[in-house]
Design an enzyme around this catalytic site. Structure first.
Site, mmCIF file in Angstrom:
data_model
loop_
_atom_site.group_PDB
_atom_site.id
_atom_site.type_symbol
_atom_site.label_atom_id
_atom_site.label_comp_id
_atom_site.label_asym_id
_atom_site.label_seq_id
_atom_site.Cartn_x
_atom_site.Cartn_y
_atom_site.Cartn_z
ATOM 1 N N ASP A 34 38.887 52.015 47.046
ATOM 2 C CA ASP A 34 39.488 52.274 45.719
ATOM 3 C C ASP A 34 40.255 51.071 45.172
ATOM 4 O OD1 ASP A 34 41.679 52.181 47.359
ATOM 5 O OD2 ASP A 34 42.395 54.203 46.918
ATOM 6 N N GLY A 35 40.224 49.935 45.914
ATOM 7 C CA GLY A 35 40.858 48.717 45.405
ATOM 8 C C GLY A 35 42.254 48.460 45.949
ATOM 9 N N GLN A 95 56.039 33.429 32.338
ATOM 10 C CA GLN A 95 56.718 34.417 31.469
ATOM 11 C C GLN A 95 58.153 34.525 31.971
ATOM 12 O OE1 GLN A 95 55.378 35.854 28.731
ATOM 13 N NE2 GLN A 95 57.233 36.978 28.222
ATOM 14 N N LYS A 190 53.580 18.408 22.760
ATOM 15 C CA LYS A 190 52.700 19.576 22.673
ATOM 16 C C LYS A 190 53.472 20.731 22.044
ATOM 17 C CE LYS A 190 51.504 22.129 26.420
ATOM 18 N NZ LYS A 190 50.797 22.551 27.648
HETATM 19 C C1 R5P Z 1 52.564 24.609 30.291
HETATM 20 O O1 R5P Z 1 53.435 24.148 29.577
HETATM 21 C C2 R5P Z 1 52.114 23.995 31.576
HETATM 22 O O2 R5P Z 1 52.919 22.951 31.993
HETATM 23 C C3 R5P Z 1 50.681 23.531 31.488
HETATM 24 O O3 R5P Z 1 50.600 22.401 30.645
HETATM 25 C C4 R5P Z 1 49.805 24.613 30.957
HETATM 26 O O4 R5P Z 1 50.028 25.806 31.651
HETATM 27 C C5 R5P Z 1 48.355 24.210 31.052
HETATM 28 O O5 R5P Z 1 47.573 25.216 30.498
HETATM 29 P P1 R5P Z 1 46.110 24.931 30.004
HETATM 30 O O6 R5P Z 1 45.357 24.265 31.126
HETATM 31 O O7 R5P Z 1 45.562 26.292 29.672
HETATM 32 O O8 R5P Z 1 46.202 24.071 28.790
#
Ligand code: R5P
Length: 293
Positions: A34-35, A95, A190
């Site tokens: 069942d996992g 998270q 980013k």
């Molecule tokens: C996020 O800020 C982490 O440092 C990584 O840059 C991120 O989790 C990379 O995710 P992905 O490969 O999906 O761009």
């Protein structure tokens, strides 16, 4: 101290036992039809300090977290005096705050569950955000594998390479690598849209022309960050582009997309066992466990 081999990190745990001389306790595991997960310790832990080595990377990070909790419970019931969880990749660590109204803080929920299962202390590697650990209900520590990754490139003859972080917030990673590589270091910028997950990367004041550049990150998940960074580096005239990460999740076709973007080699650790895990965390984790046995 005894080292318990979690099913997700059996080889790493055995490597740690070999380096430290600490006895290794295997774990029998299976998944019921069942996992549901089942584990059983195949050794005595009575009155011992134990270190359970169990990464919680995909696939089945939830199942791996449950295995870890069940092993901790078994160890405590078996009379272990202290249970340390050695979790190289800690699932849900990204998270670590409520980004949007209505969200919870998943990593804190996980930590409370682990405490309830019998874990007294946690050691992880390059957690996404170190302050997260202060909210855990037991002592928790993160180690950095970046010097080991940089050393891999030095050993391949790339002393003096440029260490690049794909994000300003991760500049500390580029700086740690720079200390080993001995070249320059820098970062891209980013920005992530919290609803769509889409990111936009830019370079300001970066000079990588004719340089060998190593992009270093804590995690590669979909590969989007590295693909975007590699494209910028190529446009800026970098001669060679490599990438290194501690946790190479490489979801879907991430590996192919990164190589197609002109990255010559992807290097990761055995935090996530697989094709690219060319650097072992065993020396780093062994040193830590030896210091606290
Ligand atoms: C996020 O800020 C982490 O440092 C990584 O840059 C991120 O989790 C990379 O995710 P992905 O490969 O999906 O761009």
């Amino acid at each position: 101290m005894k080292v318990i081999s979690g099913p997700a990190s059996k080889e790493l745990a055995e490597h740690i036992s070999a380096l430290t001389g600490f006895d290794n306790i295997p774990v029998a595991s299976k998944v019921f039809p069942d996992g549901e997960s089942y584990v059983r310790l195949e050794g005595d832990v009575k009155s011992e300090n134990v270190a359970i080595v169990q990464t919680t990377c995909p696939p089945m990070q939830d199942g791996r977290l449950f295995q870890l909790a069940f092993i901790a419970d078994a160890a405590k019931r078996g009379g272990a005096s202290k249970v340390t969880a050695v979790v190289p990749y800690l699932a849900y660590a990204r998270q670590d705050k409520t980004f949007l109204a209505g969200e919870g803080i998943s990593v804190e929920t996980i930590a409370r569950m682990l405490k309830a299962s019998g874990i007294d202390e946690l050691i992880t590697v390059n957690i996404h955000s170190e302050p997260t650990l202060k909210q855990f209900p037991f002592p928790a520590k993160t180690l950095s594998a970046i010097p080991l990754l940089a050393k891999y490139f030095v050993n391949k003859g790339f002393k003096g390479a440029f260490a690049l972080s794909p994000d300003k917030g991760a500049m500390y990673i580029a700086k740690q690598a720079q200390e080993v590589l001995g070249g320059d270091a820098g970062h891209l910028n980013k920005q992530r849209d919290r609803y769509t997950g889409q990111t936009v990367q830019t370079a300001e004041g970066l000079n990588v022309k004719n340089q060998t550049v190593i992009i270093l990150d804590d995690i590669i998940s979909t590969g989007g960050t590295i693909v975007g960074a590699a494209k910028i580096l190529r446009e800026q005239g970098a001669k060679h582009v490599f990438c290194a990460c501690v946790h190479g999740l490489l979801i879907g076709d991430a590996e192919k997309r990164i190589l197609d973007a002109g990255v010559e080699e992807i290097v990761g650790t055995d935090s996530v066992p697989g094709n690219i895990s060319k650097v072992s965390l065993a020396p780093l984790l062994s040193q830590e466990l030896r210091s606290q046995k």
